[in-house]
Enzyme design. Sequence first.
Site: not given
Ligand code: EPZ
Length: 419
Positions: A24-25, A94, A118, A123-127, A308, A330, A400
């Site tokens: 999926k990811n 999201r 969620c 789920r911030p997107i600041d980065l 996950d 995480i 999902r």
């Molecule tokens: C991806 O989410 C996966 N989703 C998630 O799988 C997975 O748990 C996660 O990576 C970690 O491996 C998809 O690929 C669609 P991150 P993503 O950005 O990209 C923080 C599932 O169950 N963060 O690596 O959202 C964030 O809050 C899903 O299949 C910031 O602070 O993960 C989190 O604490 C759930 N600022 C950590 O980093 C940002 O701009 C990891 O997030 C981005 C992230």
Amino acid sequence: MESSRLLVEGGRRLTGEIRVHGAKNSVLPILAATLLCGNISVVHNSASLSDAFAAMRILRSLGCEISHEGSTVTVNSADANGDTVSDGLMHEMRSSIVFLGAILGRVGHCRLSFPGGCELGPRPIDLHLEALRRLGVRITVDHGILDCTAGVRPANADITLSLPSVGATENIMLYSALGAGETVIRNAAREPEIADLAGYLTKCGAEISGQGTSTLVINGVPELHGCEYSVMPDRIEAATYMGAAAVTHGELMLKGVRPSDMYSCMSVFSEMGCGVYPYDDKIFISARKPITAVRTIRTMPYPGFPTDCQPIVMAALSKSAGTSVIVENIFENRFMAAPELRRMGANIKAEGKVAVIEGVKSLCGAKVRAFDLRAGAALVVAALGAEGQSEISNVHYIDRGYESIETALSSVGADIRRI
Ligand code: EPZ
């Protein structure tokens, strides 16, 4: 919407083989990437998941022609000129945020609403936004709507992520693949799904190096063409079935997997006392005796233990000998399975990012609710190993990320049906 429920009669040993679907990811960012090609891409091994269907709806709304036959999705993005992802679609999934980089790369402008938080916490997107700004993108936020316009892209951008965010790494790759300029991403995510996205983009003509390491270099190219690509196996789905084998003292042969993506998962199941035997595209797991507790499990960015898989392993350890500790590094709120597992007799104390699981001899079936995708999968695992009947509601969360989870489990002897 009242979603369907799963009825599980627990206590049956699972034996047999399951073919694991495409990840999926990985299919989500790859579907977003088809926007960049401007013609036809054929994506194989795409599981029939509600998240994948949501991604296809977004592509259609942007002007792509899509057809899908079984696990093959054909996308023609020749006439794709849309620049907006609707509110509804953003809130439905999201991870639609990964379309931002692709839409900007294709049409130079994008409007979408901030992805909702969620179940796992904010789920911030600041980065994502910080990196895109470094690449010359002008971003304004107004009433929760992101309005982004591509500007002059620096000839050389050197971006260091403060944490190896999967989504941010993907968005930077998607935006940098087309156009002129070299983008270096340091502290990039190393999840196998990133290398899979790089594999697809490279086959379309992108110039990317460093995949699998924490430093990626993307050289923008003037044009990308479509290609035919097969999505990597879903390592989290595979780990879910390993949890089901562990908790039912069963024996499963998982086919169509990539063991090299799963060392941290395999080692935890071995530590639980399971026999884990990886082959080229298979994993055999045998759990003939009760599983034992695991000292400490810490979720970490890849190649550490994946967050996950954490709820799934929590469910399996609920019925084990001894006390295990899980540290969730995480996400802020990823112990959603714990209260529901307690209703089945599990003895779990979750405090902040630490959960202590005192294994019990047996779990009992109960009515439980899924609150997020992997917590839902954890409840299925626990129900399979519990005595008596369980009823799991909110199954739409599970759908999902798993293509008909009941079909795969029934095929190896589980008494599970959807009502
Ligand atoms: C991806 O989410 C996966 N989703 C998630 O799988 C997975 O748990 C996660 O990576 C970690 O491996 C998809 O690929 C669609 P991150 P993503 O950005 O990209 C923080 C599932 O169950 N963060 O690596 O959202 C964030 O809050 C899903 O299949 C910031 O602070 O993960 C989190 O604490 C759930 N600022 C950590 O980093 C940002 O701009 C990891 O997030 C981005 C992230």
